[in-house]
Design a protein around this motif. Structure first.
Motif, PDB file in Angstrom:
ATOM      1  N   TYR A 153      25.143   9.866 -12.327  1.00 39.74           N
ATOM      2  CA  TYR A 153      25.648   9.663 -13.593  1.00 39.74           C
ATOM      3  C   TYR A 153      24.906   8.639 -14.479  1.00 39.74           C
ATOM      4  CZ  TYR A 153      29.011  13.331 -13.496  1.00 39.74           C
ATOM      5  OH  TYR A 153      29.778  14.507 -13.501  1.00 39.74           O
ATOM      6  N   GLY A 154      24.560   7.650 -13.634  1.00 34.30           N
ATOM      7  CA  GLY A 154      23.833   6.510 -14.273  1.00 34.30           C
ATOM      8  C   GLY A 154      22.394   6.727 -14.725  1.00 34.30           C
ATOM      9  N   VAL A 155      21.692   7.604 -14.026  1.00 32.34           N
ATOM     10  CA  VAL A 155      20.274   7.969 -14.365  1.00 32.34           C
ATOM     11  C   VAL A 155      20.333   8.790 -15.556  1.00 32.34           C
ATOM     12  CG1 VAL A 155      18.517   9.401 -13.548  1.00 32.34           C
ATOM     13  CG2 VAL A 155      19.395   7.786 -12.020  1.00 32.34           C
ATOM     14  N   ILE A 156      21.487   9.800 -15.359  1.00 34.40           N
ATOM     15  CA  ILE A 156      21.541  10.789 -16.646  1.00 34.40           C
ATOM     16  C   ILE A 156      21.903  10.028 -17.958  1.00 34.40           C
ATOM     17  CG2 ILE A 156      23.090  12.543 -17.541  1.00 34.40           C
ATOM     18  CD1 ILE A 156      23.314  13.746 -14.882  1.00 34.40           C
ATOM     19  N   ALA A 157      22.941   8.904 -17.613  1.00 33.96           N
ATOM     20  CA  ALA A 157      23.219   8.123 -19.001  1.00 33.96           C
ATOM     21  C   ALA A 157      21.728   7.198 -19.479  1.00 33.96           C
ATOM     22  CB  ALA A 157      24.202   7.191 -18.598  1.00 33.96           C
ATOM     23  N   ALA A 158      20.930   6.847 -18.589  1.00 36.64           N
ATOM     24  CA  ALA A 158      19.884   5.993 -19.137  1.00 36.64           C
ATOM     25  C   ALA A 158      18.859   6.993 -19.679  1.00 36.64           C
ATOM     26  CB  ALA A 158      19.149   5.505 -17.831  1.00 36.64           C
ATOM     27  N   PHE A 159      18.575   8.229 -18.970  1.00 40.95           N
ATOM     28  CA  PHE A 159      17.886   9.110 -19.830  1.00 40.95           C
ATOM     29  C   PHE A 159      18.411   9.675 -21.219  1.00 40.95           C
ATOM     30  CE2 PHE A 159      15.985  13.524 -20.179  1.00 40.95           C
ATOM     31  CZ  PHE A 159      14.598  13.242 -20.113  1.00 40.95           C
ATOM     32  N   THR A 160      19.625   9.743 -21.180  1.00 42.10           N
ATOM     33  CA  THR A 160      20.133  10.240 -22.551  1.00 42.10           C
ATOM     34  C   THR A 160      20.011   9.063 -23.512  1.00 42.10           C
ATOM     35  OG1 THR A 160      21.871  11.550 -21.355  1.00 42.10           O
ATOM     36  CG2 THR A 160      22.147  11.176 -23.766  1.00 42.10           C
ATOM     37  N   SER A 161      20.081   7.895 -23.223  1.00 40.63           N
ATOM     38  CA  SER A 161      19.914   6.882 -24.309  1.00 40.63           C
ATOM     39  C   SER A 161      18.665   6.573 -24.650  1.00 40.63           C
ATOM     40  CB  SER A 161      20.296   5.464 -23.494  1.00 40.63           C
ATOM     41  OG  SER A 161      19.421   5.132 -22.540  1.00 40.63           O
ATOM     42  N   ARG A 162      17.758   7.336 -23.934  1.00 38.43           N
ATOM     43  CA  ARG A 162      16.179   7.326 -24.459  1.00 38.43           C
ATOM     44  C   ARG A 162      15.912   8.030 -25.768  1.00 38.43           C
ATOM     45  NH1 ARG A 162      10.984   9.064 -21.071  1.00 38.43           N
ATOM     46  NH2 ARG A 162       9.298   8.577 -22.486  1.00 38.43           N
ATOM     47  N   PHE A 163      16.824   9.039 -26.183  1.00 34.12           N
ATOM     48  CA  PHE A 163      16.597   9.710 -27.324  1.00 34.12           C
ATOM     49  C   PHE A 163      17.781   9.523 -28.406  1.00 34.12           C
ATOM     50  CE2 PHE A 163      15.596  12.049 -23.710  1.00 34.12           C
ATOM     51  CZ  PHE A 163      14.191  12.569 -23.742  1.00 34.12           C
ATOM     52  N   THR A 164      18.277   8.096 -28.378  1.00 32.97           N
ATOM     53  CA  THR A 164      19.540   7.922 -29.272  1.00 32.97           C
ATOM     54  C   THR A 164      18.821   7.067 -30.472  1.00 32.97           C
ATOM     55  OG1 THR A 164      20.251   6.088 -27.850  1.00 32.97           O
ATOM     56  CG2 THR A 164      21.195   8.256 -27.652  1.00 32.97           C
ATOM     57  N   SER A 165      17.450   6.992 -30.684  1.00 32.93           N
ATOM     58  CA  SER A 165      17.026   5.823 -31.576  1.00 32.93           C
ATOM     59  C   SER A 165      17.633   6.227 -33.159  1.00 32.93           C
ATOM     60  CB  SER A 165      15.470   5.810 -31.540  1.00 32.93           C
ATOM     61  OG  SER A 165      14.832   6.944 -31.568  1.00 32.93           O
ATOM     62  N   HIS A 166      17.545   7.649 -33.373  1.00 34.30           N
ATOM     63  CA  HIS A 166      17.886   7.953 -34.796  1.00 34.30           C
ATOM     64  C   HIS A 166      19.385   8.018 -35.051  1.00 34.30           C
ATOM     65  CE1 HIS A 166      13.663   9.016 -35.033  1.00 34.30           C
ATOM     66  NE2 HIS A 166      13.857   9.560 -34.023  1.00 34.30           N
ATOM     67  N   ILE A 167      20.144   8.034 -33.950  1.00 29.85           N
ATOM     68  CA  ILE A 167      21.669   7.768 -34.272  1.00 29.85           C
ATOM     69  C   ILE A 167      22.286   7.016 -33.219  1.00 29.85           C
ATOM     70  CG2 ILE A 167      21.830  10.114 -32.764  1.00 29.85           C
ATOM     71  CD1 ILE A 167      24.389  10.908 -34.450  1.00 29.85           C
ATOM     72  N   ARG A 168      22.204   5.669 -33.641  1.00 29.96           N
ATOM     73  CA  ARG A 168      22.767   4.717 -32.988  1.00 29.96           C
ATOM     74  C   ARG A 168      24.159   4.584 -32.595  1.00 29.96           C
ATOM     75  NH1 ARG A 168      18.207   2.416 -30.122  1.00 29.96           N
ATOM     76  NH2 ARG A 168      16.653   1.888 -31.645  1.00 29.96           N
ATOM     77  N   VAL A 169      24.860   5.443 -33.522  1.00 31.40           N
ATOM     78  CA  VAL A 169      26.449   5.245 -33.605  1.00 31.40           C
ATOM     79  C   VAL A 169      27.118   5.728 -32.112  1.00 31.40           C
ATOM     80  CG1 VAL A 169      28.326   5.902 -34.913  1.00 31.40           C
ATOM     81  CG2 VAL A 169      26.407   5.593 -35.934  1.00 31.40           C
ATOM     82  N   ILE A 170      26.499   6.738 -31.511  1.00 29.36           N
ATOM     83  CA  ILE A 170      27.132   7.268 -30.529  1.00 29.36           C
ATOM     84  C   ILE A 170      26.690   6.549 -29.152  1.00 29.36           C
ATOM     85  CG2 ILE A 170      27.616   9.360 -31.592  1.00 29.36           C
ATOM     86  CD1 ILE A 170      24.933  10.785 -30.091  1.00 29.36           C
ATOM     87  N   GLU A 171      25.567   5.735 -29.409  1.00 29.28           N
ATOM     88  CA  GLU A 171      24.992   4.991 -28.000  1.00 29.28           C
ATOM     89  C   GLU A 171      26.084   4.475 -27.229  1.00 29.28           C
ATOM     90  OE1 GLU A 171      20.664   3.722 -29.475  1.00 29.28           O
ATOM     91  OE2 GLU A 171      22.224   2.382 -29.623  1.00 29.28           O
ATOM     92  N   PRO A 172      27.115   3.625 -27.707  1.00 32.83           N
ATOM     93  CA  PRO A 172      28.087   3.281 -26.769  1.00 32.83           C
ATOM     94  C   PRO A 172      29.125   4.267 -26.066  1.00 32.83           C
ATOM     95  CG  PRO A 172      28.329   1.900 -28.926  1.00 32.83           C
ATOM     96  CD  PRO A 172      27.324   2.901 -28.916  1.00 32.83           C
TER      97      PRO A 172
END
Length: 837
Positions: A339-358
């Motif tokens: 789950y940690g690797v999946i979370a890190a990989f998902t955060s790679r594509f959140t540059s356009h929508i910063r609100v849902i990063e946390p």
């Protein structure tokens, strides 16, 4: 704080509506007539009631004794639940959701009319969220009051005060005739514990944790097993000797009780150790043990619980139970890493929508915990692994605002959960059923302390054989004294089934006693003991870029030393992991150029951002508007240019002379500084002169030491002019100049640097023992005469220019003084310079 009792006649008394009969059911008896005022108000708005009838559910705004239905009633076939446009028709065509007549007279007979058609009381509709909000508000107010009163917070730990508040609230609820709520195990393990463990795992000091991982694992695994079996075996012996009330408790029940009470609680350790600010080593040892012993506790608890249902336990069951420890611990770690690797990989594509990063950080971590608990794996290990794995990659991808949100939301969430746990622990103590047995409870408390002390002493003796930084006796005392128990033991005891463990109430009473003793007695006395033993505390220092550079340099140096020695140790494998991470993992999990950024540069950017935020918060640039460019900042705070110094004008002759001097000296430097070659070594012409200079300096230092020993003259004490005149008047002969002062040995002192040995020059000295004539008494009284050395000319060299001190007579004097001959040792009590000399 508790829900008020709901009388059955609350609705008619407050003018509310009675429960409507179900659709198609028998008609209810007519309710009592409404008040005259309410009837007049309702007759004034007949069409409004008819229009609002289809929109109001059957159980809206009612003070009902039964809880409301969470799902709406099913609609008849062919009807939709939305709004539709219908042609105007009569009142009979407008049908409500329940199949009732839609005329005014039938509506009046169906339910009474309220005095005011909007207001009403429906506590059952908001009961659960309202009570949860009240409990959280109570917890926050107690926490606020604890920190507002410094005299209380400096003596009593926060956890003790919260337990006392829980006891008072539980007693108040029980005093008014209500049943206090009990901390259920599902609520604790699924909602209250995960925020605390996620906060600890996400912000875990990884360097200290990995450097002490071996020690932590020994304390967590071997120490917990020792405590469980030692305590369980002794308690079984106590039950066999304790009398008729304890004889029926078997060995498995006592071992299960020992596994519950032996584990150190991370919530209690965090609450106490963060207040005393203990040093990083002891904090990570005790807290790391409390985190990693969850796997042992889970395995032993489920193992003995399953064995209690077996008629006979075989060796195969014991072997499988031993293997299940590795499955539970490593399985939890594996789930957390995934789950940690999946979370890190998902955060790679959140540059356009910063609100849902946390939100991704919280959801993936909680999913890791639930997935581990789904298969009875270690949920705590899964949370720690997911937090440790995702943090470096997530922080490289998300914005600084998201990082701040994650940090403070986790701190807030974990603090509220910790407060609720201790308050509900006190409330559950009042609400639960207890069975007190003096023999069982006192034996449990005594054996818990003995097992903890013996385990720490024996394991530390073994660990210190392999540690470079040894654990001192003070450290061992703090580790043994910091083994606190908490809500995890209480929740596991609450999960026991009466069917297989009929002495569950006695187990819970003993567990609560041990929890209260460790939290109150040990938690309150550990701070003065730390101060009394002078245990090193945590130093709040900010990391600097210089410290980071030296830390990385030492890591590379130790890795190189291990490679040279051929020893594959801690630093070797750490370097291999860092290389693999940099070469493969970072490229997949970090977006953009940040994946290629060196660690030192990334740390510098982080420190720069932190310093800028601190500058803004401190008001350093508070007067500057928010939307201002760099040019405007420079205009607001212009840099003061340094004042140029006026260089003296040199004539061409002087300039040419300086160039000639530099040219000659640089040529000499190039001739002297040749590259080293052992086959073509040329004698240095200056080597002999340098050796002579060094010998001269060494002899002068030796002479100075001997002068301090044999020719020490007490410093003249400055007197006032009146005292000087009085001394001369009393003894004029003592202050008259001597007649033969020209033949005395003279020591010249350079006033520019009187402390340097080179400033001493021996001139016109004829030692009294080397001239061949016996010294006269007058010469003994004359002593030494100090004269100032004349400054040398600018063109002379003090090293290579022979001076007056290099005469043969001076060299003879140096040889004479260098060997003073045998001298008797001064006896004890005899002065260094005998009287009469």
């Amino acid at each position: 704080m508790c829900p008020a009792p709901r009388p059955p006649q609350l609705a008619p008394a407050l003018g509310g509506a009675a429960p409507a009969p179900a659709a198609g059911g028998p008609s209810a008896p007519p309710p009592p007539a409404p008040a005259a005022m309410g009837a007049a108000a309702l007759r004034a708005l007949p069409w409004a009631l008819l229009l609002l009838g289809p929109l109001l559910p059957g159980q809206g705004l009612q003070a009902n004794s039964e809880p409301p239905q969470l799902h709406p009633a099913p609609l008849p076939a062919g009807e939709s639940g939305g709004f539709t446009t219908a042609p105007p028709g009569s009142a009979q065509e407008i049908m409500p959701l329940h199949r009732q007549p839609a005329n005014a007279s039938a509506e009046e007979h169906a339910k009474p009319r309220k005095a005011f058609p909007v207001l009403g009381i429906d506590y059952t509709h908001v009961r659960i969220p309202f009570e949860i909000s009240l409990w959280i508000l109570l917890a926050c107010l107690m926490k606020l009051g604890f920190h507002v009163i410094p005299s209380v917070s400096s003596i009593v730990p926060e956890s003790c005060l919260l337990i006392v508040v829980g006891l008072l609230v539980g007693g108040l609820i029980k005093g008014v005739g209500e049943k206090p709520p009990i901390l259920k195990s599902d609520i604790f393990f699924l909602f209250l514990l995960p925020p605390i463990i996620l906060d600890a795992g996400y912000f875990l000091p990884l360097r200290q944790f990995t450097e002490n991982l071996g020690t932590i694992l020994i304390f967590a695994v071997v120490g917990t097993l020792w405590n469980a079996f030692f305590l369980g075996g002794l308690m079984y012996a106590v039950c066999q000797l304790g009398g008729p009330g304890l004889n029926h408790i078997g060995l498995l029940a006592n071992l299960l009780f020992g596994s519950i009470i032996s584990a150190v609680d991370p919530v209690a350790v965090l609450a106490v150790f963060e207040e005393i600010h203990i040093n990083e080593l002891l904090h990570i040892l005790v807290f790391g043990e409390s985190l990693l012993n969850d796997a042992v506790t889970v395995v032993l608890y489920h193992l003995f619980e399953e064995f209690a249902n077996f008629e006979q336990v075989t060796i195969i069951d014991i072997i499988l139970g031993f293997l299940s420890f590795f499955v539970v611990s490593l399985g939890g770690v594996f789930v957390g890493v995934i789950y940690g690797v999946i979370a890190a990989f998902t955060s790679r594509f959140t540059s356009h929508i910063r609100v849902i990063e946390p939100l991704f950080v919280f959801l993936y971590s909680y999913m890791a915990y639930l997935s581990a608990e789904l298969f009875h794996l270690s949920g705590i290990m899964a949370l720690i692994a997911s937090g440790v794995v995702m943090r470096p990659y997530v922080e490289a991808n998300i914005s600084h605002k998201s990082h701040t949100t994650i940090k403070y939301f986790l701190k807030m969430w974990s603090s509220v959960s910790e407060t609720l746990i201790f308050i509900f622990l006190g409330v559950s103590t009042v609400a639960g059923h207890h069975y007190w047995n003096w023999t069982f409870v006192i034996s449990t408390l005594l054996f818990c302390l003995i097992a903890r002390v013996l385990g720490v002493l024996v394991l530390t003796w073994f660990i210190n054989k392999f540690r470079i930084v040894k654990l001192t006796p003070k450290d061992q005392f703090i580790i043994a004294y910091g083994g606190l128990r908490g809500a995890i033991a209480f929740s596991l005891g609450y999960l026991l089934d009466y069917k297989h463990f009929d002495m569950r109430d006695m187990f819970l009473t003993a567990i609560i006693t041990v929890i209260f003793f460790t939290v109150f007695v040990q938690g309150m006395t550990i701070r003065p003991l730390v101060d009394l033993l002078a245990v090193k505390k945590k130093q709040e220092t900010k990391r600097s870029i210089n410290e980071e550079i030296h830390t990385q340099f030492l890591d590379h140096l130790l890795t190189g030393i291990e490679d040279i020695c051929g020893h594959y140790g801690h630093h070797h494998w750490k370097d291999k992991l860092n290389r693999f991470n940099k070469k493969y993992v970072k490229k997949c999990l970090i977006a953009g150029e940040r994946s290629k950024e060196p660690q030192l540069i990334a740390f510098y950017h982080k420190m720069e951002m932190k310093q800028a935020i601190e500058l803004v918060e401190s008001g350093g640039i508070g007067k500057i508007p928010s939307a201002v460019s760099t040019v405007s900042i420079q205009n607001i705070n212009p840099k003061t240019l340094p004042v140029e110094r006026a260089l003296p004008a040199l004539s061409k002759d002087k300039e040419e002379e300086i160039r000639k001097i530099l040219r000659n000296n640089l040529q000499k430097t190039r001739q002297r500084l040749r590259s080293y070659n052992r086959h073509t070594l040329v004698a240095d012409p200056y080597e002999e002169a340098w050796n002579q200079m060094l010998l001269r300096r060494q002899k002068v230092r030796q002479l100075e030491q001997k002068m301090n020993n044999y020719l020490t003259v007490p410093a003249h004490r400055l007197d006032s002019p009146t005292m000087s005149r009085a001394r001369i008047g009393s003894d004029p002969l003592a202050y008259e100049p001597k007649a033969d002062s020209e033949n005395l040995p003279i020591i010249t002192i350079d006033p520019a640097s009187p402390q340097s040995p080179e400033s001493v020059d021996l001139m016109n000295e004829e030692p009294k023992g080397c001239s061949g004539l016996p010294p006269s008494p007058e010469e003994d009284e004359e002593g030494l005469v100090m004269r100032v050395k004349e400054p040398s000319s600018p063109g002379t060299d003090d090293v290579f220019t022979p001076g007056t001190g290099d005469s043969p007579s001076n060299q003879r004097m140096l040889r004479c003084l260098s060997d003073p001959g045998p001298r008797p040792e001064p006896e004890e009590g005899e002065p260094f310079i005998p009287k009469g000399q």
